[in-house]
Design an enzyme around this catalytic site. Structure first.
Site, mmCIF file in Angstrom:
data_model
loop_
_atom_site.group_PDB
_atom_site.id
_atom_site.type_symbol
_atom_site.label_atom_id
_atom_site.label_comp_id
_atom_site.label_asym_id
_atom_site.label_seq_id
_atom_site.Cartn_x
_atom_site.Cartn_y
_atom_site.Cartn_z
ATOM 1 N N HIS A 31 -0.703 4.132 5.410
ATOM 2 C CA HIS A 31 0.756 3.959 5.408
ATOM 3 C C HIS A 31 1.448 5.242 5.862
ATOM 4 O O HIS A 31 0.956 6.344 5.645
ATOM 5 C CB HIS A 31 1.293 3.431 4.067
ATOM 6 N N GLU B 278 3.580 -0.215 4.430
ATOM 7 C CA GLU B 278 2.231 -0.577 4.025
ATOM 8 C C GLU B 278 1.567 -1.416 5.121
ATOM 9 O O GLU B 278 2.251 -1.932 6.016
ATOM 10 C CB GLU B 278 2.293 -1.380 2.717
HETATM 11 C C1 F6R Z 1 6.366 10.220 1.178
HETATM 12 C C2 F6R Z 1 5.782 9.147 1.974
HETATM 13 C C3 F6R Z 1 4.352 8.769 1.900
HETATM 14 C C4 F6R Z 1 3.406 9.953 1.721
HETATM 15 C C5 F6R Z 1 1.977 9.473 1.625
HETATM 16 C C6 F6R Z 1 1.010 10.618 1.374
HETATM 17 O O1 F6R Z 1 7.744 10.383 1.439
HETATM 18 O O2 F6R Z 1 6.505 8.528 2.684
HETATM 19 O O3 F6R Z 1 4.002 8.077 3.074
HETATM 20 O O4 F6R Z 1 3.546 10.829 2.809
HETATM 21 O O5 F6R Z 1 1.859 8.561 0.569
HETATM 22 O O6 F6R Z 1 1.274 11.166 0.121
HETATM 23 P P1 F6R Z 1 0.614 12.538 -0.353
HETATM 24 O O7 F6R Z 1 1.166 13.599 0.532
HETATM 25 O O8 F6R Z 1 1.066 12.698 -1.772
HETATM 26 O O9 F6R Z 1 -0.850 12.370 -0.209
#
Ligand code: F6R
Length: 250
Positions: free
Chosen positions: A138, A143
């Site tokens: 995603h 999603e």
């Molecule tokens: C956050 C977002 C998500 C995150 C992704 C990765 O604003 O849109 O797409 O970038 O879930 O999250 P982390 O960086 O926590 O692994």
């Protein structure tokens, strides 16, 4: 797509921050598309350090965040607005009125989506969009299965995404089940896209993104192959399953 491989997260964060700072210095009225989550935290730390040391000026910069949980007050400890204040906005000279995040607590969510789309158009579009990547591919909260033609919209978060984000909450049952997110279409309209990936838990997603050019709505990040100016900054752990020759093929 350009791939910048770093040896670790610190180096990734520094390189990402340098790219953002260049955009800000080149255009003091630039629009920065920002993300939350674990990945960009280091980048924000580097931006803050640079602001304190070099006085990079954000007074006329605008920001547009990718997403916000639904049903959460903007001032709630777990809202993405609070995250952005804590990790960036409170520490640089940005004007609060120039920081845009979808409002997750409104009466009419459809209106909020339209308002956000129009706002992005009105401020001239996004100059640089920072992205993290979910383990399921995603981007934003788009999603698997989200049409690439979607603009800002409401999503039901998958169980896996809620599980991954539960680390920021007391309990997984506290993680909202819906969010408002920029669509893939909005993301692809950004002038420059910076995708950040760090750690072994992103290796499978990065392999799927980079080992082939299989563009499919079942893997949202693959839409990035449709954009002409994408820079991927990833550390060795995140690239560990990417074929060696592919790492330099883009
Ligand atoms: C956050 C977002 C998500 C995150 C992704 C990765 O604003 O849109 O797409 O970038 O879930 O999250 P982390 O960086 O926590 O692994």
């Amino acid at each position: 797509m350009e791939i910048i491989r770093t040896s670790n997260y610190m180096e990734l964060s520094l390189k990402a921050a340098q790219m953002v700072i260049k955009v800000v210095n080149d255009n003091p009225k630039a629009v920065l598309g920002l993300a939350t989550g674990g990945t960009p935290k280091g980048t924000y730390e580097k931006l803050i350090k640079d602001h304190k040391e070099n006085h990079t000026d954000y007074s006329n910069i605008q920001t547009v965040n990718l997403d916000e949980y639904l049903g959460i007050d903007p001032d709630d400890a777990n809202s993405y607005r609070t995250f952005m204040k804590q990790h960036l906005f409170n520490e640089i000279n940005i004007q609060e009125k120039n920081t845009h995040i979808p409002n997750g607590q409104v009466d009419n969510y459809e209106n909020e989506c339209q308002r956000y789309d129009h706002l992005i158009q009105d401020i001239g579009g996004i100059d640089i969009q920072l992205l993290g990547i979910g383990q399921n591919g995603h981007i934003g909260f788009n999603e698997p299965g989200t049409p690439f033609s979607e603009t800002t919209h409401i999503v039901n978060l998958t169980h896996d995404t809620r599980k991954a984000n539960a680390r920021f909450f007391k309990d997984i049952k506290d993680v909202p089940s819906q969010a408002i997110t920029l669509g893939i279409k909005n993301i692809l309209e950004s002038r420059l896209i910076l995708l950040l990936a760090s750690g072994e838990n992103k290796a499978k997603a990065m392999a799927r993104l980079l080992n082939g050019r299989d563009i499919s709505e079942s893997f949202p990040a693959s839409a990035l192959h449709l954009h002409e100016h994408v820079v991927v900054i990833a550390d060795e752990a995140a690239l560990s399953l990417v074929d060696k020759q592919k790492r330099s093929a883009y």
